[in-house]
Scaffold this active site. Structure first.
Site, mmCIF file in Angstrom:
data_model
loop_
_atom_site.group_PDB
_atom_site.id
_atom_site.type_symbol
_atom_site.label_atom_id
_atom_site.label_comp_id
_atom_site.label_asym_id
_atom_site.label_seq_id
_atom_site.Cartn_x
_atom_site.Cartn_y
_atom_site.Cartn_z
ATOM 1 N N SER A 145 24.258 -4.802 -12.632
ATOM 2 C CA SER A 145 24.343 -6.082 -11.563
ATOM 3 C C SER A 145 23.769 -5.539 -10.532
ATOM 4 C CB SER A 145 25.741 -6.621 -11.756
ATOM 5 O OG SER A 145 25.670 -7.442 -11.327
ATOM 6 N N GLU A 249 18.481 -9.040 -17.886
ATOM 7 C CA GLU A 249 20.286 -9.851 -17.945
ATOM 8 C C GLU A 249 20.566 -10.796 -16.739
ATOM 9 O OE1 GLU A 249 23.753 -9.323 -16.539
ATOM 10 O OE2 GLU A 249 22.398 -7.807 -14.921
ATOM 11 N N HIS A 319 26.276 -9.177 -18.477
ATOM 12 C CA HIS A 319 27.639 -9.449 -17.702
ATOM 13 C C HIS A 319 28.851 -9.847 -18.983
ATOM 14 C CE1 HIS A 319 26.113 -8.906 -14.347
ATOM 15 N NE2 HIS A 319 26.645 -9.032 -13.269
#
Length: 351
Positions: A145, A249, A319
């Site tokens: 992330s 992502e 995630h």
């Protein structure tokens, strides 16, 4: 998410000068061998450092769980001096968070560095990191992330292979723990292939991959979180995209914002340079109410399919509860028809 309000507004402005910035980063990046620097693998009893380079943890239990998880792997734990601190939404000031990270790389006792969580704020640390010390003391760095900012900058400035995967306070379920064991202790040449189970469905629905353009290709991996990566556009902290396999992502972004970020990647020249493409999960990325929206299918059709390079979507990256640990800078073979990629060379030196 908070980190998107902080960095999201910089992406389009940064897209104006990215190719100059990328070139500067490469010129300032001494590399070893074929351009990669490898950390040593782990052994039971080694010491890992826990740091919080981004957002503060909302409760002490998260910090405790991160420490207990590492100890459950048979590792000793050393915590950063400020890993439980708070400065606004951040886990301490920029100087404190960067200082913890620099100290862990300089500490010869520490063999790996695990980020407690993501969130927002890692990009603020990039000018404060000691890249010479990182280059001189290559170590495993694990997180995902917002940690994408650290992965990209360290890859660009040092060539060190770092690892996009579960954070310390995240879920260490059987799948994630197995990834950690096989990669960091076993130094396995991993085959990243989704675990697909039909369950009580007639045909599998979960963890399916979808081919965008078929074919196979070999190259080094770059990428991470889409928002964080595009927010670095125009800086000297992005790795070179030429001939690379880009993996991405995302989470909690409406499709129109995903479309905007792919536009940034196109305008900065990154998409035209890559040799292959993998998209993980776009978790909670449904269109909002209103007049409708581009779908993710349409976005991939507009930006990825015209490249005519091997590409697929749906990899277990992002995630999600079960996720791959992906080596940034690792050399892989991507098979877009099979929806998988595999390591061709070790991504860790002998311990």
């Amino acid at each position: 998410m908070d980190r998107r309000r902080f960095i999201g507004g910089t992406a389009l402005a940064g897209a104006l000068l990215p190719l100059v910035g990328v070139g500067a980063a490469q010129a300032a990046s001494p590399r070893t061998g074929a351009g990669r620097l490898l950390a040593a693998g782990l052994r039971k009893g080694d010491t890992v450092g826990l740091v919080s380079p981004s957002a503060a943890s909302s409760e002490e239990l998260s910090l405790q769980l991160a420490q207990e998880a590492m100890e459950a792997f048979g590792l000793k734990v050393k915590t950063g001096a400020h890993y439980g601190a708070r400065y606004g939404h951040l886990a301490g000031t920029d100087a404190e968070r960067a200082g913890d990270l620099n100290a862990m790389f300089a500490d010869r006792e520490v063999k790996a560095i695990v980020c407690v969580r993501g969130g927002s704020g890692a990009a603020r640390l990039l000018p404060l990191l000691d890249y010479a010390a990182i280059r001189a003391n290559p170590k495993i760095l694990l997180g995902y992330s917002d940690i994408t900012a650290l992965h990209c900058a360290i890859q660009a400035r040092t060539g060190l292979v770092t690892f996009h995967g579960q954070v310390g306070s995240g879920s260490w379920n059987a799948f994630n723990a197995d990834q950690f064991e096989r990669l960091f202790f076993g130094r396995e040449l991993m085959d990243y292939r989704n675990r697909v189970e039909a369950g009580d469905e007639l045909v599998p629905r979960k963890n399916r991959t979808r081919t965008i353009t078929g074919g196979k290709v070999r190259g080094e991996l770059v990428g991470g979180n889409l928002t964080v990566l595009t927010a670095l556009a125009g800086s000297s902290y992005l790795p070179d995209f030429a001939g690379k396999i880009l993996f991405l992502e995302e989470v909690s972004e409406a499709p129109y914002r995903v479309d905007r970020m792919f536009s940034t990647l196109k305008l900065m020249g990154a998409l035209d340079q890559i040799a292959g493409f993998v998209f993980g999960e776009c978790t909670d990325c449904s269109p909002g109410d209103g007049y409708g929206s581009l779908t993710l299918d349409q976005i991939f059709a507009d930006f990825i399919a015209p490249l005519k390079i091997p590409a697929y979507r749906g990899a277990m990256i992002g995630h999600i509860r079960e996720q791959f640990i992906v080596p940034m800078g690792g050399r892989v073979e991507l098979d877009a028809d099979a929806g998988s990629f595999r390591l061709l060379d070790p991504v860790l030196a002998a311990p």
